[in-house]
Design a protein around this motif. Structure first.
Motif, PDB file in Angstrom:
ATOM      1  N   GLY A  96      10.437  59.124   8.497  1.00  0.00           N
ATOM      2  CA  GLY A  96      10.020  58.942   9.893  1.00  0.00           C
ATOM      3  C   GLY A  96      10.100  60.250  10.645  1.00  0.00           C
ATOM      4  N   ASN A  97       9.949  60.152  11.955  1.00  0.00           N
ATOM      5  CA  ASN A  97       9.973  61.335  12.799  1.00  0.00           C
ATOM      6  C   ASN A  97      11.424  61.643  13.160  1.00  0.00           C
ATOM      7  N   TRP A  98      12.157  62.244  12.218  1.00  0.00           N
ATOM      8  CA  TRP A  98      13.601  62.347  12.428  1.00  0.00           C
ATOM      9  C   TRP A  98      13.972  63.376  13.484  1.00  0.00           C
ATOM     10  N   GLU A  99      13.131  64.383  13.697  1.00  0.00           N
ATOM     11  CA  GLU A  99      13.434  65.353  14.753  1.00  0.00           C
ATOM     12  C   GLU A  99      13.432  64.643  16.101  1.00  0.00           C
ATOM     13  N   ARG A 100      12.472  63.726  16.256  1.00  0.00           N
ATOM     14  CA  ARG A 100      12.378  62.970  17.511  1.00  0.00           C
ATOM     15  C   ARG A 100      13.623  62.113  17.689  1.00  0.00           C
ATOM     16  N   GLU A 101      14.037  61.464  16.605  1.00  0.00           N
ATOM     17  CA  GLU A 101      15.227  60.597  16.669  1.00  0.00           C
ATOM     18  C   GLU A 101      16.471  61.421  17.016  1.00  0.00           C
ATOM     19  N   LEU A 102      16.545  62.623  16.437  1.00  0.00           N
ATOM     20  CA  LEU A 102      17.680  63.510  16.716  1.00  0.00           C
ATOM     21  C   LEU A 102      17.700  63.879  18.195  1.00  0.00           C
ATOM     22  N   PHE A 103      16.517  64.165  18.727  1.00  0.00           N
ATOM     23  CA  PHE A 103      16.416  64.510  20.143  1.00  0.00           C
ATOM     24  C   PHE A 103      16.877  63.341  21.010  1.00  0.00           C
ATOM     25  N   VAL A 104      16.418  62.128  20.663  1.00  0.00           N
ATOM     26  CA  VAL A 104      16.764  60.947  21.458  1.00  0.00           C
ATOM     27  C   VAL A 104      18.272  60.718  21.425  1.00  0.00           C
ATOM     28  N   GLU A 105      18.845  60.745  20.219  1.00  0.00           N
ATOM     29  CA  GLU A 105      20.282  60.460  20.092  1.00  0.00           C
ATOM     30  C   GLU A 105      21.122  61.496  20.823  1.00  0.00           C
ATOM     31  N   SER A 106      20.778  62.786  20.625  1.00  0.00           N
ATOM     32  CA  SER A 106      21.660  63.787  21.201  1.00  0.00           C
ATOM     33  C   SER A 106      21.479  63.892  22.704  1.00  0.00           C
ATOM     34  N   SER A 107      20.251  63.716  23.194  1.00  0.00           N
ATOM     35  CA  SER A 107      20.095  63.830  24.646  1.00  0.00           C
ATOM     36  C   SER A 107      20.764  62.661  25.355  1.00  0.00           C
ATOM     37  N   SER A 108      20.666  61.462  24.776  1.00  0.00           N
ATOM     38  CA  SER A 108      21.325  60.336  25.446  1.00  0.00           C
ATOM     39  C   SER A 108      22.832  60.482  25.353  1.00  0.00           C
ATOM     40  N   PHE A 109      23.308  61.098  24.275  1.00  0.00           N
ATOM     41  CA  PHE A 109      24.753  61.332  24.173  1.00  0.00           C
ATOM     42  C   PHE A 109      25.223  62.293  25.258  1.00  0.00           C
ATOM     43  N   VAL A 110      24.485  63.386  25.422  1.00  0.00           N
ATOM     44  CA  VAL A 110      24.860  64.381  26.428  1.00  0.00           C
ATOM     45  C   VAL A 110      24.897  63.750  27.816  1.00  0.00           C
ATOM     46  N   ALA A 111      23.824  63.032  28.153  1.00  0.00           N
ATOM     47  CA  ALA A 111      23.745  62.458  29.500  1.00  0.00           C
ATOM     48  C   ALA A 111      24.830  61.409  29.690  1.00  0.00           C
ATOM     49  N   GLY A 112      25.025  60.555  28.688  1.00  0.00           N
ATOM     50  CA  GLY A 112      26.022  59.487  28.811  1.00  0.00           C
ATOM     51  C   GLY A 112      27.429  60.046  28.944  1.00  0.00           C
ATOM     52  N   ALA A 113      27.742  61.048  28.126  1.00  0.00           N
ATOM     53  CA  ALA A 113      29.086  61.612  28.170  1.00  0.00           C
ATOM     54  C   ALA A 113      29.348  62.288  29.517  1.00  0.00           C
ATOM     55  N   ALA A 173      15.988  55.388  26.458  1.00  0.00           N
ATOM     56  CA  ALA A 173      14.685  54.743  26.608  1.00  0.00           C
ATOM     57  C   ALA A 173      13.599  55.752  26.982  1.00  0.00           C
ATOM     58  N   ASN A 174      13.991  56.849  27.633  1.00  0.00           N
ATOM     59  CA  ASN A 174      12.978  57.765  28.153  1.00  0.00           C
ATOM     60  C   ASN A 174      12.811  59.049  27.352  1.00  0.00           C
ATOM     61  N   SER A 175      13.861  59.451  26.632  1.00  0.00           N
ATOM     62  CA  SER A 175      13.804  60.790  26.050  1.00  0.00           C
ATOM     63  C   SER A 175      12.776  60.871  24.935  1.00  0.00           C
ATOM     64  N   GLY A 176      12.430  59.745  24.324  1.00  0.00           N
ATOM     65  CA  GLY A 176      11.379  59.762  23.309  1.00  0.00           C
ATOM     66  C   GLY A 176      10.081  60.300  23.876  1.00  0.00           C
ATOM     67  N   SER A 177       9.738  59.842  25.086  1.00  0.00           N
ATOM     68  CA  SER A 177       8.479  60.295  25.678  1.00  0.00           C
ATOM     69  C   SER A 177       8.592  61.748  26.133  1.00  0.00           C
ATOM     70  N   TRP A 178       9.823  62.185  26.495  1.00  0.00           N
ATOM     71  CA  TRP A 178      10.004  63.606  26.833  1.00  0.00           C
ATOM     72  C   TRP A 178       9.672  64.465  25.624  1.00  0.00           C
ATOM     73  N   TYR A 179      10.203  64.030  24.496  1.00  0.00           N
ATOM     74  CA  TYR A 179       9.958  64.780  23.260  1.00  0.00           C
ATOM     75  C   TYR A 179       8.457  64.854  22.988  1.00  0.00           C
ATOM     76  N   ASP A 180       7.789  63.691  23.119  1.00  0.00           N
ATOM     77  CA  ASP A 180       6.350  63.668  22.863  1.00  0.00           C
ATOM     78  C   ASP A 180       5.604  64.609  23.800  1.00  0.00           C
ATOM     79  N   ASP A 181       5.999  64.568  25.102  1.00  0.00           N
ATOM     80  CA  ASP A 181       5.329  65.431  26.076  1.00  0.00           C
ATOM     81  C   ASP A 181       5.495  66.896  25.715  1.00  0.00           C
ATOM     82  N   VAL A 182       6.735  67.273  25.390  1.00  0.00           N
ATOM     83  CA  VAL A 182       6.994  68.670  25.061  1.00  0.00           C
ATOM     84  C   VAL A 182       6.195  69.083  23.834  1.00  0.00           C
ATOM     85  N   MET A 183       6.161  68.208  22.828  1.00  0.00           N
ATOM     86  CA  MET A 183       5.425  68.550  21.612  1.00  0.00           C
ATOM     87  C   MET A 183       3.923  68.664  21.892  1.00  0.00           C
ATOM     88  N   ASP A 184       3.408  67.720  22.712  1.00  0.00           N
ATOM     89  CA  ASP A 184       1.989  67.777  23.082  1.00  0.00           C
ATOM     90  C   ASP A 184       1.662  69.099  23.755  1.00  0.00           C
TER      91      ASP A 184
END
Lengths: 319, 122
Positions: A241-258, A303-314
């Motif tokens: 799968g798109n693991w870079e995207r998943e990594l971005f989602v997990e780590s960004s939500s971790f940073v914000a949540g913490a 919920a949102n960082s996935g689309s951030w990743y997509d936007d940046v990549m686009d």
């Protein structure tokens, strides 16, 4: 209901008969040689299809070894319930890391010490029972020490105890933290065979997952790794799968949540000092607020960082 | 502007603030931790590194409020008088930039999330 046995040593036929009062032949051995191998899950009697699935779920990597160690610490009746609630919590642990652990530590330190002391007296009691105690220690004196530590813990940490015991599903016998006699019984008999009663493959799967990120430490403390978050990324990687995207989602939500939890807890802590007495209600309120803030932020960013990743990549691709 | 884009803005600020967190920890905190006089007056450490935050908070808040927090906390908050004696203006500016970036971005994200709950962006 399937009964699963896991042992931490090898048993031959006569030993097993003496230990369990049952013949080893009745066991469904996947290993051969007429012995019970350590860290291998066994069922009693003919294995049904359902039981076979449960065994398969338990039998990967080092799961049985971990499950054995964890059930020694938690007790066989509790590990199923604990693994259930921990798996539910596992996504939230990292988000909560900022909030709860911090505020909890202020009060929790003393609580952990009290539990530790209680546990140490229990261990000393066990040594005395097995004639390995320090010189001069009798069963009676060791028992008194257990009682004293138990009373202290009960008197000062009612709320923590009910929270901790609430995590371990109520069993008829009560938990060792609540019931002194039960703790003494567990200390007296250190069994090397663990019997687990599992109802479904789902439970077995949860148990196996729990054993992957829960570690039993020497002193009976259980450490839950935050690292389990990585598993989402790894799954994505394994399935191409798109693991870079998943990594971005997990780590960004971790940073914000913490950060959300930390800021809320820190500001709340400063505010609490303005009250003349920091009542338990204040502390609980702070934990709840900080944890809720942290969790909410975690979910929203996830919920949102996935689309951030997509936007940046686009945007990068359009350059 | 959608909710998602708006939320991304404070998030980027938060990331910048996290960079300042590391810089502040390496520059100012390392210096303070080496001084035996102030070493144990940096505030309680709930988690390792928590004192970085409490020092930054102490330096950011008005001095009189920080002093009151210190008095009320029975020694668990950082000591503002000692901190002002042992930090330079640069340290203080660094602390303020770091603390304001983090707090404001988290606050902005909360406001956005709450507005979103009320359906402002639908």
């Amino acid at each position: 209901m399937a009964e699963i046995l896991i042992s931490n040593r090898t048993w031959n036929k006569p030993q097993f008969k003496q230990m369990c009062g049952e013949s080893l032949d009745a066991m469904q051995c996947s290993g051969s040689g007429g012995v019970m191998w350590p860290y291998e899950p066994y069922t009693v009697g003919q294995t049904s299809y359902n039981e076979e699935l449960i065994l398969r779920a338990l039998r990967n990597n080092h799961c049985p070894q971990n499950i054995h160690a964890l059930s020694s610490v938690l007790g066989e009746d509790h590990i199923v319930g604990v693994s259930d609630s921990m798996v539910k919590l596992h996504d939230t642990t990292s988000a909560l890391a900022g909030a709860t652990s911090t505020v909890h530590a202020a009060r929790g330190d003393k609580f952990v010490l009290a539990v530790q002391r209680y546990q140490n007296t229990l261990l000393a009691y066990r040594d005395v029972v097995r004639d390995k105690g320090t010189t001069g220690a009798t069963k009676a004196s060791a028992g008194i020490a257990v009682s004293a530590a138990f009373e202290h813990m009960q008197k000062h940490f009612q709320r923590e105890l009910s929270m901790t015991a609430g995590l371990q599903r109520a069993s008829r016998k009560g938990t060792p933290l609540r019931n002194r006699t039960r703790a003494l019984n567990i200390a007296r008999s250190s069994r090397s065979i663990k019997k687990l009663e599992l109802v479904s493959t789902l439970q077995a799967g949860k148990l196996a997952r729990f054993s992957k990120y829960g570690k039993a430490l020497g002193n009976g403390l259980i450490v839950v790794d935050v690292a389990s978050r990585i598993s989402n990324v790894q799954n994505e990687y394994k399935t191409d799968g798109n693991w870079e995207r998943e990594l971005f989602v997990e780590s960004s939500s971790f940073v914000a949540g913490a950060w959300a939890g930390i800021i809320t807890a820190n500001a709340g802590y400063a505010a609490l000092t303005f009250l003349t007495v920091a009542t338990p209600a204040g502390w609980v309120g702070l934990i709840v607020t900080a944890a809720a803030a942290s969790l909410h932020m975690n979910n929203k960013v996830k919920a949102n960082s996935g689309s951030w990743y997509d936007d940046v990549m686009d945007w990068l691709n359009s350059l | 502007m959608t909710f998602s884009t708006l939320l991304a803005i404070p998030f980027v600020v938060l990331l910048v603030g996290s960079v300042f967190f590391v810089i502040f920890g390496q520059v100012t905190m390392r210096k303070l931790r080496k001084k035996p006089e102030i070493r144990h007056e940096l505030g309680i450490e709930f988690l390792s590194g928590w004192d970085i935050l409490s020092v930054a908070q102490t330096l950011t808040l008005p001095k009189s409020i920080a002093q009151r927090i210190r008095r009320n906390s029975r020694g668990t908050a950082a000591d503002p008088d000692l901190l002002y004696r042992y930090t330079t203006l640069f340290d203080r500016v660094l602390a303020r930039v770091f603390y304001m970036l983090i707090t404001l971005s988290v606050f902005a994200m909360f406001v956005l999330i709450i507005l979103d709950e009320f359906g402002v962006f639908d």
